[in-house]
Scaffold this active site. Structure first.
Site, PDB file in Angstrom:
ATOM      1  N   GLY A  86       1.055  -1.311  -0.164  1.00  0.00           N
ATOM      2  CA  GLY A  86       0.039  -0.011   0.174  1.00  0.00           C
ATOM      3  C   GLY A  86       0.772   1.083   0.049  1.00  0.00           C
ATOM      4  N   PRO A 125       2.508   4.808   1.093  1.00  0.00           N
ATOM      5  CA  PRO A 125       2.846   5.159   2.565  1.00  0.00           C
ATOM      6  C   PRO A 125       1.828   5.802   3.210  1.00  0.00           C
ATOM      7  CG  PRO A 125       4.358   5.927   0.701  1.00  0.00           C
ATOM      8  CD  PRO A 125       3.272   5.330  -0.019  1.00  0.00           C
ATOM      9  N   THR A 181      -0.636   4.478   4.628  1.00  0.00           N
ATOM     10  CA  THR A 181      -2.225   3.889   4.711  1.00  0.00           C
ATOM     11  C   THR A 181      -2.258   2.888   5.866  1.00  0.00           C
ATOM     12  OG1 THR A 181      -1.161   2.163   2.796  1.00  0.00           O
ATOM     13  CG2 THR A 181      -2.739   4.010   2.021  1.00  0.00           C
ATOM     14  N   THR A 234       2.022  -0.486   8.911  1.00  0.00           N
ATOM     15  CA  THR A 234       2.604  -0.883  10.009  1.00  0.00           C
ATOM     16  C   THR A 234       1.825  -1.108  11.239  1.00  0.00           C
ATOM     17  OG1 THR A 234       4.551   0.393   9.359  1.00  0.00           O
ATOM     18  CG2 THR A 234       4.503  -0.105  11.684  1.00  0.00           C
ATOM     19  N   GLU A 262      -8.631  33.345  -9.833  1.00  0.00           N
ATOM     20  CA  GLU A 262      -9.423  32.469  -9.150  1.00  0.00           C
ATOM     21  C   GLU A 262     -10.906  32.120  -9.319  1.00  0.00           C
ATOM     22  OE1 GLU A 262      -7.889  30.070  -7.713  1.00  0.00           O
ATOM     23  OE2 GLU A 262      -5.664  31.118  -7.934  1.00  0.00           O
ATOM     24  N   ASP A 281      -1.861  25.446 -14.313  1.00  0.00           N
ATOM     25  CA  ASP A 281      -3.230  25.165 -14.825  1.00  0.00           C
ATOM     26  C   ASP A 281      -3.037  24.602 -16.324  1.00  0.00           C
ATOM     27  OD1 ASP A 281      -4.312  26.214 -12.727  1.00  0.00           O
ATOM     28  OD2 ASP A 281      -4.404  28.371 -13.483  1.00  0.00           O
TER      29      ASP A 281
END
Ligand code: ADP
Ligand code: MG
Ligand code: ZN
Length: 620
Positions: free
Chosen positions: A210, A212, A214, A217, A434, A509
Site C-alpha cells: 500500500g 505510504p 495507509t 505498520t 481564481e 493550470d
C-alpha cells in the site's frame, strides 16, 4: 549503549585516582617525618667548631650524639649543649674516625641524598604509572570495540512481548477486507492444530502492499496484538550495513531467535530495501550485500518447518521492484493490498483519532472526510493533530469544527503566508484568476463541486480555488475531462478578458490541462478518428500507486503529430468555451472580485448567493 559500556572505564579511573592519591599522601608523609626540620631549629644558633675538634671530642667521649647531614655535622654533648660543624663532602664517617665500636657516642648519618633521589624519581614513577594505566584503558577499549564488531551480525530486531503490543483491530479503521484476511492469520497463530490436522498449510509470509501512510505498520501491529504472540519488528534497511555478509547473518540470527520464541510474528517493514530484483543493473546496480541478505531471507523462509508457527509479515510500497522469488508460493504467497481510504473509511479513521482528544460536542466528521479525498490514514492523523494544536494555540477548551477545518486547509494546501505582500495589481489579478476558475467550474455541469475560493498566499501559490469531488471516483467520463480542462483554463481566460494581458500565474493550470488532454488521446481512446482506439506509449514497468513509470514511444512520427494536434485543438476549444462563459458573466465576475478582494476568502455558499442573487436553499 552508555549504560553497559561505561562501567569498566569508570572503575578503572577510580583505581587510578586512588593510586595517585596514595602516592601523594605517601610523599607528604615522607617529607613530614623528615627529622631535618626539628634539628634545623634546634641547631640554628649552635656555636660552630672545627671538624678536628669534633674528632677529638668524640675520642674523648664528650658527645652523646653526632648527626651528619650532607656536609653539616650537628653535635649534642653529654652535658646537653649543642654544636655544629662542617666537613668536606668526601670525608666519610670512617675516614673521620667516628666509627669506633667501643665508643658509646651515637653517630647518625642521614641519607638525604637517597631521599632526594626518591623525590627526584617520584614524578617519573607517577608518569610511568599513568602511562601504564592509560595503556590498560586503551587495550580494554580495543577489546570492547572488537566485541561490538562481533555482535554486528546480531539482528537488531526490536522484540515486543505479547503483552506489550496494545494495538488491536479496532484501532485500525476501515480496511474491512484486509482485516478479514489477517484475521485468518491470527487464527492460524492461535489454533494451528485446527488447520494442520486437516492438512492445510499455514501461510509463511504475508505481504502488505500500500501507499505510504495507509496503515501497513499499524495493521501488522494489530495482528500481533490480536494473536497475543511475540512480535519481532525490523526495517529492511536495518539489515544492510557497510560490510558484506552482515545482513545475511542478521537474518539468520533473527530467524533463529524467532524459532526459539514460536509461535511469533516477524515483521519486516519496507522490505523493498532488501527485496529488490536481484542482479538488476537498473536499480542501484548489483548490490552484493542486498542480494546476500535477500538470499538468506529466502533460504530461511524455505527452511521453516510446518510446526514452527512463525509467520513473516512484510510491508512495502514498491511491490513492482520486489524480486520475483519473494512472491512465489511458499514465501509471501499472501498479498494484501491496502487502498487509500474511501469516504466511509476516512470518517472512521478520523473517528479513531478523535478518541484521545477533547472534542467539542457537535463535530461533523463526514464533512471533513468529504474534503479529504485521496489522503491517507497518516494524513488524517496529521490533520487531527494539527487541529488539536490550533485549538491549544487559540486557547479553546475542546477541538472545534473550525479548528479541524483550518487544519485540513493547512495540510491540503500548505500553511497560510499572510506576510507575503502582494501589490494591489497582483492581488486583483489573482482574484480575477481564481474567480475565473470558480465561475467556469461552477457552470460546467460535470465539474467537481466548488468548495472555497481564497486569495491568501499559501505555500507556493498566490490563490486557490478548491473543488471537491462529490464521491470518490474510480472512472471518469469524456465530458468530465473536458469540463475539467475548461475549468483549469478559466483562470487564464479571466486574466485575458479583464486585463488584455496574461501572467505566468496560469502555467500550472496549463500543464495540468495538457496532461489531461494528452491522456485522453493516448490512454483512454478519447481522441479523434485519426488517433482511434489505440493506446500509445509503452510503459517501462508497471503502473503502481499513482506513480507513472517512464514511457517510451512506440508510435510513428505521423501519429505523434495527430496526438499533438488533438491536444492543441482540445485546449483551444475549451479555452474559447471558458472565455465565452466569462464574457457572458463579466458583470458578476467584477462584482465577485470586489468582494473577494475585501474578504480574501469566500465559501461556496457566499459565491452562489452573489452569483445567482438568491439565498442558497440548503447548506450541503
Ligand atoms: P505505513 O506503514 O503504511 O506507511 P503506518 O501504519 O505507519 O503507515 O500509518 C501511519 C499512521 O497513520 C498510523 O500510526 C495511524 O495512526 C494512522 N493510520 C493509518 N491508517 C489508519 C487506519 N486505517 N486507522 C487508523 N489510523 C490509521
Ligand atoms: Mg510503515
Ligand atoms: Zn489557476
Amino acid at each position: 549503549m552508555a549504560a553497559t559500556k561505561s562501567r569498566p572505564p569508570k572503575s578503572k579511573s577510580w583505581l587510578l585516582s586512588i593510586l595517585l592519591f596514595g602516592t601523594l599522601i605517601a610523599m607528604s608523609l615522607v617529607s613530614l617525618t623528615n627529622p631535618k626540620r626539628s634539628s634545623d631549629k634546634e641547631f640554628a644558633d649552635a656555636p660552630e667548631v672545627s671538624i678536628s675538634e669534633i674528632t677529638r671530642g668524640y675520642s674523648a667521649g664528650r658527645f652523646s650524639k653526632i648527626s651528619v647531614r650532607d656536609n653539616k655535622v650537628f653535635i649534642t654533648t653529654t652535658t646537653g649543649a649543642v654544636l655544629q660543624s662542617y666537613k668536606e663532602s668526601r670525608d666519610t664517617v670512617s675516614q673521620l674516625g667516628w666509627n669506633d665500636p667501643s665508643n658509646s657516642t651515637i653517630v647518625e648519618v642521614e641519607n638525604r641524598e637517597a631521599q632526594n633521589m626518591l623525590m627526584a624519581i617520584l614524578p617519573d614513577l607517577l608518569f610511568l604509572l599513568l602511562v601504564v594505566c592509560g595503556l590498560i584503558w586503551l587495550f580494554r577499549g580495543i577489546a570492547r570495540s572488537q566485541s561490538t564488531a562481533m555482535s554486528f551480525g546480531k539482528s537488531r530486531a526490536k522484540v515486543a512481548d505479547a503483552t506489550q503490543v496494545k494495538t488491536r483491530f479496532k484501532d485500525v479503521a476501515g480496511m474491512e477486507e484486509s482485516k478479514e484476511d489477517l484475521m485468518e492469520v491470527v487464527d492460524f497463530l492461535k489454533n494451528p492444530k485446527k488447520y494442520t490436522s486437516i492438512g492445510a498449510k499455514i501461510p509463511k509470509g504475508v505481504l502488505l502492499v500500500g501507499a505510504p501512510g495507509t496503515g501497513k505498520t499499524l495493521l501488522a501491529r494489530a495482528v500481533a496484538g490480536e494473536s497475543g504472540v511475540p512480535f519481532f519488528s525490523i526495517a529492511g534497511s536495518e539489515f544492510v550495513e557497510m560490510f558484506v555478509g552482515v545482513g545475511a547473518s542478521r537474518v539468520r540470527d533473527l530467524f533463529a531467535k524467532a524459532k526459539r520464541n514460536s509461535p511469533c510474528i516477524i515483521f519486516i517493514d519496507e522490505i523493498d530495501a532488501v527485496g529488490r530484483q536481484r542482479g538488476g543493473a537498473g536499480f542501484g546496480g548489483g548490490h552484493d550485500e542486498r542480494e546476500q541478505t535477500l538470499n538468506q531471507i529466502l533460504t530461511e523462509m524455505d527452511g521453516f518447518e510446518q510446526e514452527t508457527n512463525v509467520i513473516v509479515i512484510a510491508a512495502t510500497n514498491r511491490p513492482d521492484v520486489l524480486d520475483q522469488a519473494l512472491l512465489r508460493p511458499g514465501r509471501f504467497d499472501r498479498r494484501i493490498f491496502i487502498d487509500r481510504p474511501d469516504l466511509v473509511a476516512r470518517e472512521q479513521i478520523l473517528e479513531v483519532h478523535t478518541r484521545n482528544k477533547k472534542m467539542a460536542k457537535k463535530i461533523n466528521l463526514t464533512l471533513i472526510a468529504r474534503k479529504t479525498v485521496g489522503l491517507t490514514g497518516a494524513d488524517l492523523e496529521n490533520i487531527m493533530n494539527e487541529a488539536a494544536i490550533f485549538a491549544a494555540k487559540r486557547k479553546h477548551k475542546t477541538v472545534s469544527q473550525q479548528d479541524i477545518d483550518d487544519a485540513v486547509e493547512k495540510v491540503a494546501l500548505g500553511p497560510e503566508k499572510r506576510s507575503r505582500k502582494l501589490s494591489e495589481k497582483e492581488k486583483s489579478i489573482t482574484a480575477y484568476h481564481e474567480l475565473g476558475h470558480a465561475i467556469v467550474g461552477y457552470l460546467c455541469p460535470e465539474s467537481d463541486d466548488l468548495h472555497k475560493i481564497s486569495i491568501v498566499s499559501r505555500g507556493s501559490t498566490l490563490g486557490v480555488t478548491w473543488f471537491l469531488p462529490q464521491e470518490d471516483q474510480y472512472t471518469t467520463s469524456r465530458t468530465k475531462f473536458l469540463d475539467e480542462i475548461c475549468g483549469l483554463l478559466g483562470g487564464r481566460a479571466a486574466e485575458e478578458l479583464i486585463f488584455k494581458e496574461i501572467t505566468t500565474g496560469a502555467s500550472n493550470d496549463l500543464e495540468r490541462a495538457s496532461v489531461i488532454a494528452r491522456n485522453m488521446a493516448m490512454r483512454y481512446g478519447m481522441g479523434n478518428d485519426d488517433i482511434g482506439l489505440v493506446t500509445y506509449g509503452e510503459k517501462q514497468g508497471t503502473m503502481f500507486l499513482g506513480v507513472d513509470p517512464a514511457t517510451t514511444r512506440n508510435y510513428s512520427e505521423e501519429q505523434a503529430c495527430h496526438i499533438d494536434d488533438f491536444v492543441r485543438e482540445t485546449i483551444s476549444k475549451q479555452y474559447v468555451r471558458a472565455l465565452g462563459i466569462l464574457k457572458k458573466h463579466k458583470s458578476k465576475l467584477d462584482k465577485l472580485t470586489k468582494i473577494l478582494l475585501k474578504k480574501e476568502t469566500m465559501s461556496k455558499e457566499e459565491f452562489v448567493e452573489i452569483f445567482t442573487g438568491k439565498k442558497p436553499k440548503k447548506r450541503k
